[in-house]
Design a protein around this motif. Structure first.
Motif, PDB file in Angstrom:
ATOM      1  N   PHE A   1       0.897  -1.028  -0.353  1.00 34.70           N
ATOM      2  CA  PHE A   1      -0.232  -0.023   0.008  1.00 34.70           C
ATOM      3  C   PHE A   1       1.029   1.051   0.138  1.00 34.70           C
ATOM      4  CE2 PHE A   1      -2.530   3.414   2.598  1.00 34.70           C
ATOM      5  CZ  PHE A   1      -4.036   3.586   1.165  1.00 34.70           C
ATOM      6  N   MET A   2       2.001   1.329   0.750  1.00 37.13           N
ATOM      7  CA  MET A   2       2.486   2.325   1.062  1.00 37.13           C
ATOM      8  C   MET A   2       3.968   2.652   0.133  1.00 37.13           C
ATOM      9  SD  MET A   2       2.503   3.773   3.687  1.00 37.13           S
ATOM     10  CE  MET A   2       3.889   4.943   3.989  1.00 37.13           C
TER      11      MET A   2
ATOM     12  N   VAL B   1       1.054   4.384  -3.103  1.00 36.07           N
ATOM     13  CA  VAL B   1       0.825   6.067  -3.060  1.00 36.07           C
ATOM     14  C   VAL B   1       2.375   6.098  -3.093  1.00 36.07           C
ATOM     15  CG1 VAL B   1       1.122   7.275  -0.964  1.00 36.07           C
ATOM     16  CG2 VAL B   1      -0.796   6.033  -1.127  1.00 36.07           C
TER      17      VAL B   1
ATOM     18  N   LEU C   1      -0.535  12.564   1.573  1.00 38.20           N
ATOM     19  CA  LEU C   1      -0.216  11.965   2.806  1.00 38.20           C
ATOM     20  C   LEU C   1      -1.194  12.221   4.158  1.00 38.20           C
ATOM     21  CD1 LEU C   1       3.534  11.169   3.109  1.00 38.20           C
ATOM     22  CD2 LEU C   1       1.921   9.437   2.293  1.00 38.20           C
TER      23      LEU C   1
ATOM     24  N   TYR D   1      -3.987   9.473   5.041  1.00 38.40           N
ATOM     25  CA  TYR D   1      -3.886   7.696   5.563  1.00 38.40           C
ATOM     26  C   TYR D   1      -3.283   8.244   6.871  1.00 38.40           C
ATOM     27  CZ  TYR D   1      -3.795   7.371   0.676  1.00 38.40           C
ATOM     28  OH  TYR D   1      -4.237   7.290  -1.131  1.00 38.40           O
ATOM     29  N   GLU D   2      -4.056   8.855   7.781  1.00 41.09           N
ATOM     30  CA  GLU D   2      -3.578   9.637   8.780  1.00 41.09           C
ATOM     31  C   GLU D   2      -4.224   8.592  10.017  1.00 41.09           C
ATOM     32  OE1 GLU D   2      -4.798  12.836  12.754  1.00 41.09           O
ATOM     33  OE2 GLU D   2      -5.343  13.017  10.309  1.00 41.09           O
TER      34      GLU D   2
ATOM     35  N   LEU E   1      -4.250   5.609   9.421  1.00 42.85           N
ATOM     36  CA  LEU E   1      -3.648   4.497   8.701  1.00 42.85           C
ATOM     37  C   LEU E   1      -2.162   4.750   9.168  1.00 42.85           C
ATOM     38  CD1 LEU E   1      -3.446   1.967   7.023  1.00 42.85           C
ATOM     39  CD2 LEU E   1      -2.282   2.657   5.090  1.00 42.85           C
ATOM     40  N   VAL E   2      -2.024   6.343   9.314  1.00 44.75           N
ATOM     41  CA  VAL E   2      -0.610   5.675   9.554  1.00 44.75           C
ATOM     42  C   VAL E   2      -0.129   5.398  11.282  1.00 44.75           C
ATOM     43  CG1 VAL E   2       1.704   7.547   9.881  1.00 44.75           C
ATOM     44  CG2 VAL E   2       0.346   7.378   7.922  1.00 44.75           C
TER      45      VAL E   2
ATOM     46  N   THR F   1       0.780  14.803  13.008  1.00 45.01           N
ATOM     47  CA  THR F   1      -0.906  14.096  13.150  1.00 45.01           C
ATOM     48  C   THR F   1      -1.165  14.198  14.354  1.00 45.01           C
ATOM     49  OG1 THR F   1       0.163  11.773  12.553  1.00 45.01           O
ATOM     50  CG2 THR F   1      -0.622  13.113  10.888  1.00 45.01           C
TER      51      THR F   1
END
Length: 145
Positions: free
Chosen positions: A24-25, A28, A56, A59-60, A62-63, A116
């Motif tokens: 996924f990363m 991205v 990004l 995707y906060e 997910l991170v 984040t």
């Protein structure tokens, strides 16, 4: 569920959750890299960092989940790999170039994580300005006059 694919079928393509996150990363990162190269943004530190923050941001969650699962180093590796791809573009790298890219990857990673975790109180634009100014040596090192 939306794709009507069973969990077993999905996981058959990956050996671990880390592989799923890595893929996924990587996807991205490819999208970010394509945008940066297409628009020649790597020549302007502000635009480069703004693209990173804005891309990004969605995707906060997910991170943060990856960090909670102890997978932060995987995210950092992906950021470093993307920076290599963007700035080295297949050219031989000296040790100092590689170290410098790792320095910037680590700095961006930690700034993004802090931003984040603190609720993104600052705009993506102000964060990009901060990173660009730091990258260009325009900010004093904290604690030094």
């Amino acid at each position: 569920q939306r794709a009507d694919v069973s969990r077993m079928t999905y996981y058959r393509n990956y050996s671990s959750k880390e592989d799923i996150l890595r893929k996924f990363m990587s996807d991205v990162g490819e999208r970010i890299h394509a945008k940066i190269v297409e628009q020649d943004l790597f020549r302007d530190p502000y635009e480069y960092y703004l693209t990173l923050f804005e891309t990004l941001m969605p995707y906060e969650a997910l991170v943060n989940a990856a960090l909670t699962a102890g997978l932060g180093s995987l995210i950092l590796d992906c950021i470093a790999c993307n920076m290599d791809q963007t700035f080295m573009r297949g050219t031989p790298q000296s040790h100092s170039e590689r170290y410098l890219l790792r320095y910037h990857a680590g700095a961006f990673f930690h700034v993004f994580i802090e931003w984040t975790r603190s609720g993104r109180r600052e705009s993506a634009q102000s964060m990009a300005r901060l990173c660009a100014d730091a990258a260009m040596g325009k900010l004093p090192y904290p604690g030094y006059q």
